[in-house]
Motif scaffolding. Structure first.
Motif, short mmCIF file in Angstrom:
data_model
loop_
_atom_site.label_atom_id
_atom_site.label_comp_id
_atom_site.label_asym_id
_atom_site.label_seq_id
_atom_site.Cartn_x
_atom_site.Cartn_y
_atom_site.Cartn_z
N ARG A 106 0.84 -1.21 0.00
CA ARG A 106 0.00 0.00 0.00
C ARG A 106 0.87 1.26 0.00
O ARG A 106 0.58 2.23 -0.70
N THR A 107 1.93 1.25 0.79
CA THR A 107 2.84 2.39 0.85
C THR A 107 3.50 2.63 -0.50
O THR A 107 3.60 3.78 -0.95
N VAL A 108 3.94 1.57 -1.13
CA VAL A 108 4.58 1.69 -2.45
C VAL A 108 3.58 2.22 -3.47
O VAL A 108 3.90 3.09 -4.28
N ILE A 109 2.35 1.71 -3.44
CA ILE A 109 1.31 2.16 -4.37
C ILE A 109 1.00 3.64 -4.16
O ILE A 109 0.88 4.41 -5.12
N LYS A 110 0.88 4.07 -2.91
CA LYS A 110 0.61 5.48 -2.61
C LYS A 110 1.78 6.36 -3.05
O LYS A 110 1.58 7.44 -3.60
N ALA A 111 2.99 5.91 -2.77
CA ALA A 111 4.17 6.68 -3.18
C ALA A 111 4.23 6.79 -4.70
O ALA A 111 4.54 7.87 -5.24
N ASN A 112 3.92 5.70 -5.39
CA ASN A 112 3.91 5.73 -6.85
C ASN A 112 2.84 6.69 -7.37
O ASN A 112 3.10 7.45 -8.30
N ALA A 113 1.66 6.67 -6.77
CA ALA A 113 0.58 7.58 -7.18
C ALA A 113 1.01 9.04 -6.98
O ALA A 113 0.73 9.90 -7.82
N LEU A 114 1.71 9.32 -5.89
CA LEU A 114 2.20 10.67 -5.63
C LEU A 114 3.23 11.08 -6.68
O LEU A 114 3.20 12.21 -7.20
N LEU A 115 4.14 10.17 -7.02
CA LEU A 115 5.15 10.45 -8.05
C LEU A 115 4.50 10.69 -9.40
O LEU A 115 4.92 11.59 -10.15
N VAL A 116 3.49 9.90 -9.74
CA VAL A 116 2.78 10.07 -11.01
C VAL A 116 2.11 11.45 -11.04
O VAL A 116 2.17 12.16 -12.04
N LYS A 117 1.48 11.84 -9.94
CA LYS A 117 0.82 13.14 -9.87
C LYS A 117 1.83 14.28 -10.01
O LYS A 117 1.62 15.22 -10.77
#
Length: 169
Positions: free
Chosen positions: A8-19
């Protein structure tokens, strides 16, 4: 932390990087359009102002109708460069600009083109590379938010814009 928590942390971090990366797209496209649009304009202007020299050079490269092609290449680069700077008719202008750079590779930088896989540094250091890359990036991603194209789309075709303000395909 469990493996699910880590995921979940990796997915959230990835979503933040994409944004964050998405927020950089328009400023990056603007900088590229301004720098390489100006560079296209200057090279085109040089071809037009020194037409005879350009035509002679085109003749040595074996380009047919060198005089006419010198006018065409100079005009495409000059007008296309100004269009890139303004972000006006960007997708349309990126096509002849790309074609002009492919022709440059096929003629003036043919050796670099032949070494695209055996010596990629030679290919990427050839004069047309960054011009072609910029034209292809604008063709693929559009001019970005800071462009006349975007302003005109907002004014005349708001239904064509998606929620982010990008022109829909």
């Amino acid at each position: 932390m469990t493996s699910q928590g880590l995921l979940r942390t990796v997915i959230k971090a990835n979503a933040l990087l994409v944004k964050c990366g998405g927020m950089l797209q328009s400023p990056l496209l603007l900088v590229m359009r301004l720098w390489w649009g100006w560079s296209f304009f200057l090279t085109g202007k040089g071809k037009l102002m020194h037409h005879a020299d350009t035509a002679d050079f085109f003749h040595t490269l074996g380009i047919p109708m060198p005089g006419l092609n010198a006018w065409i290449a100079g005009g495409v680069e000059c007008i296309g460069g100004l269009c890139l700077i303004a972000g006006f008719a960007s997708l349309l202008m990126s096509i002849p600009l790309s074609i002009t750079m492919v022709v440059a590779y096929l003629t003036a930088d043919n050796e670099a083109l032949k070494k695209i896989f055996s010596d990629p540094d030679k290919f990427t250091s050839a004069a047309p590379f960054l011009f072609l890359l910029t034209a292809l990036l604008v063709l693929a991603f559009g001019p970005g938010a800071f462009s006349m194209d975007r302003l005109l789309a907002r004014k005349f075709s708001p239904a064509l814009l998606n929620a982010k303000g990008s022109v829909r395909d």
